[in-house]
Write a protein that holds these residues in place. Structure first.
Motif, PDB file in Angstrom:
ATOM      1  N   PHE A 215       0.852  -1.189   0.000  1.00 33.31           N
ATOM      2  CA  PHE A 215       0.000   0.000   0.000  1.00 33.31           C
ATOM      3  C   PHE A 215       0.886   1.237   0.000  1.00 33.31           C
ATOM      4  O   PHE A 215       1.884   1.286   0.713  1.00 33.31           O
ATOM      5  CB  PHE A 215      -0.904   0.036   1.237  1.00 33.31           C
ATOM      6  CG  PHE A 215      -2.099  -0.861   1.132  1.00 33.31           C
ATOM      7  CD1 PHE A 215      -3.089  -0.612   0.200  1.00 33.31           C
ATOM      8  CD2 PHE A 215      -2.236  -1.958   1.967  1.00 33.31           C
ATOM      9  CE1 PHE A 215      -4.204  -1.439   0.093  1.00 33.31           C
ATOM     10  CE2 PHE A 215      -3.345  -2.788   1.874  1.00 33.31           C
ATOM     11  CZ  PHE A 215      -4.329  -2.532   0.935  1.00 33.31           C
TER      12      PHE A 215
ATOM     13  N   ILE B 174       2.307  -5.245   2.935  1.00 35.17           N
ATOM     14  CA  ILE B 174       1.251  -5.785   3.793  1.00 35.17           C
ATOM     15  C   ILE B 174       1.201  -7.315   3.718  1.00 35.17           C
ATOM     16  O   ILE B 174       0.951  -7.983   4.712  1.00 35.17           O
ATOM     17  CB  ILE B 174      -0.115  -5.178   3.390  1.00 35.17           C
ATOM     18  CG1 ILE B 174      -0.086  -3.656   3.572  1.00 35.17           C
ATOM     19  CG2 ILE B 174      -1.254  -5.795   4.184  1.00 35.17           C
ATOM     20  CD1 ILE B 174       0.211  -3.180   4.981  1.00 35.17           C
TER      21      ILE B 174
ATOM     22  N   GLY C  16      -5.699  -6.851  11.408  1.00 37.08           N
ATOM     23  CA  GLY C  16      -4.538  -6.206  10.797  1.00 37.08           C
ATOM     24  C   GLY C  16      -3.500  -7.176  10.254  1.00 37.08           C
ATOM     25  O   GLY C  16      -2.476  -6.755   9.715  1.00 37.08           O
ATOM     26  N   SER C  17      -3.762  -8.477  10.370  1.00 36.38           N
ATOM     27  CA  SER C  17      -2.760  -9.456   9.912  1.00 36.38           C
ATOM     28  C   SER C  17      -2.750  -9.620   8.383  1.00 36.38           C
ATOM     29  O   SER C  17      -1.817 -10.202   7.834  1.00 36.38           O
ATOM     30  CB  SER C  17      -2.983 -10.807  10.598  1.00 36.38           C
ATOM     31  OG  SER C  17      -4.289 -11.283  10.405  1.00 36.38           O
ATOM     32  N   GLY C  18      -3.792  -9.134   7.715  1.00 37.37           N
ATOM     33  CA  GLY C  18      -3.798  -9.177   6.253  1.00 37.37           C
ATOM     34  C   GLY C  18      -4.838 -10.100   5.642  1.00 37.37           C
ATOM     35  O   GLY C  18      -4.784 -10.406   4.444  1.00 37.37           O
ATOM     36  N   LYS C  19      -5.822 -10.519   6.434  1.00 33.62           N
ATOM     37  CA  LYS C  19      -6.843 -11.449   5.943  1.00 33.62           C
ATOM     38  C   LYS C  19      -7.685 -10.827   4.821  1.00 33.62           C
ATOM     39  O   LYS C  19      -7.862 -11.408   3.760  1.00 33.62           O
ATOM     40  CB  LYS C  19      -7.751 -11.898   7.100  1.00 33.62           C
ATOM     41  CG  LYS C  19      -7.014 -12.491   8.283  1.00 33.62           C
ATOM     42  CD  LYS C  19      -7.956 -12.972   9.376  1.00 33.62           C
ATOM     43  CE  LYS C  19      -8.791 -11.889  10.034  1.00 33.62           C
ATOM     44  NZ  LYS C  19      -7.997 -10.904  10.805  1.00 33.62           N
ATOM     45  N   SER C  20      -8.191  -9.623   5.097  1.00 35.99           N
ATOM     46  CA  SER C  20      -9.038  -8.976   4.081  1.00 35.99           C
ATOM     47  C   SER C  20      -8.239  -8.615   2.840  1.00 35.99           C
ATOM     48  O   SER C  20      -8.738  -8.729   1.714  1.00 35.99           O
ATOM     49  CB  SER C  20      -9.688  -7.711   4.653  1.00 35.99           C
ATOM     50  OG  SER C  20     -10.568  -8.047   5.697  1.00 35.99           O
ATOM     51  N   THR C  21      -7.005  -8.198   3.039  1.00 36.40           N
ATOM     52  CA  THR C  21      -6.153  -7.863   1.892  1.00 36.40           C
ATOM     53  C   THR C  21      -5.936  -9.103   1.020  1.00 36.40           C
ATOM     54  O   THR C  21      -5.973  -9.019  -0.212  1.00 36.40           O
ATOM     55  CB  THR C  21      -4.807  -7.301   2.384  1.00 36.40           C
ATOM     56  OG1 THR C  21      -5.068  -6.146   3.205  1.00 36.40           O
ATOM     57  CG2 THR C  21      -3.911  -6.899   1.229  1.00 36.40           C
TER      58      THR C  21
ATOM     59  N   PRO D 259      -7.918  -1.472  -3.050  1.00 38.18           N
ATOM     60  CA  PRO D 259      -8.087  -0.048  -3.342  1.00 38.18           C
ATOM     61  C   PRO D 259      -6.988   0.446  -4.286  1.00 38.18           C
ATOM     62  O   PRO D 259      -5.975  -0.232  -4.480  1.00 38.18           O
ATOM     63  CB  PRO D 259      -7.964   0.607  -1.963  1.00 38.18           C
ATOM     64  CG  PRO D 259      -7.256  -0.376  -1.105  1.00 38.18           C
ATOM     65  CD  PRO D 259      -7.585  -1.725  -1.649  1.00 38.18           C
TER      66      PRO D 259
HETATM   67  N1  ADP Z   1      -6.449   0.807   1.987  1.00 44.41           N
HETATM   68  C1  ADP Z   1      -5.397   0.637   2.787  1.00 44.41           C
HETATM   69  N2  ADP Z   1      -4.360   1.506   2.786  1.00 44.41           N
HETATM   70  C2  ADP Z   1      -3.290   1.337   3.596  1.00 44.41           C
HETATM   71  N3  ADP Z   1      -3.150   0.304   4.429  1.00 44.41           N
HETATM   72  C3  ADP Z   1      -4.140  -0.603   4.480  1.00 44.41           C
HETATM   73  C4  ADP Z   1      -5.306  -0.487   3.674  1.00 44.41           C
HETATM   74  N4  ADP Z   1      -6.118  -1.547   3.940  1.00 44.41           N
HETATM   75  C5  ADP Z   1      -5.484  -2.273   4.887  1.00 44.41           C
HETATM   76  N5  ADP Z   1      -4.300  -1.721   5.198  1.00 44.41           N
HETATM   77  C6  ADP Z   1      -3.335  -2.231   6.177  1.00 44.41           C
HETATM   78  O1  ADP Z   1      -3.023  -3.562   5.838  1.00 44.41           O
HETATM   79  C7  ADP Z   1      -2.884  -4.342   7.003  1.00 44.41           C
HETATM   80  C8  ADP Z   1      -3.782  -5.549   6.888  1.00 44.41           C
HETATM   81  O2  ADP Z   1      -5.136  -5.128   6.888  1.00 44.41           O
HETATM   82  P1  ADP Z   1      -6.324  -6.133   6.618  1.00 44.41           P
HETATM   83  O3  ADP Z   1      -6.018  -6.938   5.422  1.00 44.41           O
HETATM   84  O4  ADP Z   1      -7.580  -5.343   6.618  1.00 44.41           O
HETATM   85  O5  ADP Z   1      -6.243  -7.061   7.915  1.00 44.41           O
HETATM   86  P2  ADP Z   1      -7.353  -8.002   8.573  1.00 44.41           P
HETATM   87  O6  ADP Z   1      -8.447  -8.222   7.595  1.00 44.41           O
HETATM   88  O7  ADP Z   1      -6.609  -9.245   8.944  1.00 44.41           O
HETATM   89  O8  ADP Z   1      -7.813  -7.281   9.804  1.00 44.41           O
HETATM   90  C9  ADP Z   1      -3.188  -3.447   8.178  1.00 44.41           C
HETATM   91  O9  ADP Z   1      -1.985  -3.021   8.719  1.00 44.41           O
HETATM   92  C10 ADP Z   1      -3.941  -2.304   7.564  1.00 44.41           C
HETATM   93  O10 ADP Z   1      -3.706  -1.127   8.275  1.00 44.41           O
END
Ligand code: ADP
Ligand code: MG
Length: 272
Positions: free
Chosen positions: A16, A25, A46-51, A61
Motif C-alpha cells: 500500500f 502488507i 490487521g494481519s492481512g486477511k481482508s487484503t 483499493p
Molecule cells: N487501503 C489501505 N491503505 C493502507 N493500508 C491498508 C489499507 N487496507 C489495509 N491496510 C493495512 O493492511 C494491514 C492488513 O489489513 P487487513 O487486510 O484489513 O487485515 P485483517 O483483515 O486481517 O484485519 C493493516 O496493517 C492495515 O492497516
C-alpha cells in the motif's frame, strides 16, 4: 491432498502506498483452496486477511498493488493484471463481505439487483432472472420471496440482508465463495444459521469457500483446513484438527489459548 486445487495462490505480495511511503502488507504468501473444501483464514486484526481476500478478486483499493500468481480452476492469472482478476470475480468467484448493507444498493429493489448482476455477465430476460432469484432466495432459506424481491435493503434485518447477499453472490454459479467475516455484523443466533446455510450450500453443490474469520470456534465448526496469518505471512496451514491439537507455531498456540479456553474441536461437525 489433491494435486488439482480449485485455487492456488503463489507468492502473493501486496503493498500500500500512503504519504509517499510504501508499506508491504503481504509478504509473498502461498496457499491452495481445494475442490469442495471450506478453508478458514484466521489471525488477529490487521494481519492481512481482508487484503488477501480482496487481492484474489481484484478488489484492492487504488493505493494497493498486488504481485504474484493465482491459478483459478487451472487458469493462471497474474495478480497485477487487475482486468483479468476482475473478470473471474462474480462469475467464478463470489464475494460476501462483513456488512450486507454495504453490498446492497439502497435505492434499487432486490429484484433489480439480482437482474443487474446476472445481466452484467450473461443474456437473461427479466422473467428468467426473477425465476432464478426466487429459487436462490429459497435456497438461502427465504420463503416470502415475492415480498423480498419487491422490497429494498432497508426493509430487511441484518440476517435476511446477508442471506440476500449470499443468494446474489451465488447467482452466477461461482465455484468459489470468498466470505470475509460474513457474520460478524449479525446477532449470535443468526450467525450460526447463516454459517450453517453457507456450509450446506457449498458442500452439497461441490463448491469451495475461503472463510475469513477471527473466530476460532467458527473455524472449528465449519472448516476442513485453516491457515493462520500473522503480519502478512501464513505461519501455518493444515487440517483444523491437526493445527488446533498440535500447533506448530507459538503464535497459533497463543491464539488458541486466548480463545476462551473452550474445547474448540469438541463439537466438530466436519470430522475428517
Ligand atoms: N487501503 C489501505 N491503505 C493502507 N493500508 C491498508 C489499507 N487496507 C489495509 N491496510 C493495512 O493492511 C494491514 C492488513 O489489513 P487487513 O487486510 O484489513 O487485515 P485483517 O483483515 O486481517 O484485519 C493493516 O496493517 C492495515 O492497516
Ligand atoms: Mg478484515
Amino acid at each position: 491432498m489433491t494435486t488439482d486445487p480449485l485455487l492456488e495462490v503463489s507468492d502473493l505480495s501486496v503493498e500500500f502506498r500512503s504519504h509517499g511511503q510504501t508499506h508491504q502488507i503481504l509478504n509473498g504468501i502461498s496457499f491452495t483452496v481445494e475442490r469442495n473444501e471450506i478453508i478458514g483464514l484466521v489471525g488477529e486484526s490487521g494481519s492481512g486477511k481482508s487484503t488477501t481476500a480482496r487481492s484474489i478478486i481484484g478488489l484492492l483499493p487504488a493505493t494497493g498493488r498486488g504481485f504474484g500468481q493465482i491459478t483459478f480452476d487451472r487458469d493462471e492469472i497474474d495478480v497485477g493484471s487487475t482486468k483479468r482478476v476482475r473478470s473471474i470475480r462474480g462469475t467464478q468467484i463470489g464475494f460476501v463481505a462483513q456488512n450486507p448493507f454495504d453490498a446492497l444498493n439502497p435505492i434499487l429493489s432486490i429484484e433489480r439487483q439480482f437482474f443487474n448482476v446476472m445481466r452484467a455477465h450473461e443474456k437473461v430476460s427479466r422473467q428468467q432472472a426473477r425465476a432464478r432469484a426466487e429459487s436462490l432466495l429459497r435456497s438461502v432459506g427465504i420463503t416470502d420471496t415475492h415480498r423480498v424481491l419487491a422490497g429494498h435493503a432497508h426493509e430487511l434485518s441484518g440476517g435476511m440482508a446477508q442471506r440476500v447477499v449470499i443468494a446474489i453472490a451465488l447467482s452466477l454459479d461461482p465455484k468459489l465463495l470468498i466470505a470475509d467475516e460474513p457474520t460478524t455484523a449479525l446477532d449470535l443466533t443468526v450467525q450460526r444459521q447463516v454459517l450453517d446455510l453457507m456450509r450446506d450450500i457449498i458442500l452439497t453443490s461441490g463448491r469451495s469457500m475461503l472463510l475469513v474469520t477471527h473466530d476460532l470456534t467458527v473455524v472449528a465448526t465449519y472448516c476442513h483446513r485453516v491457515a493462520v496469518m500473522y503480519r502478512g505471512d501464513i505461519l501455518e496451514i493444515g487440517d483444523v484438527e491437526t493445527v488446533f491439537t498440535a500447533p506448530k507455531h507459538e503464535y497459533t498456540r497463543a491464539l488458541l489459548d486466548s480463545a476462551s479456553g473452550k474445547a474448540l474441536t469438541a463439537d466438530r461437525i466436519l470430522s475428517s
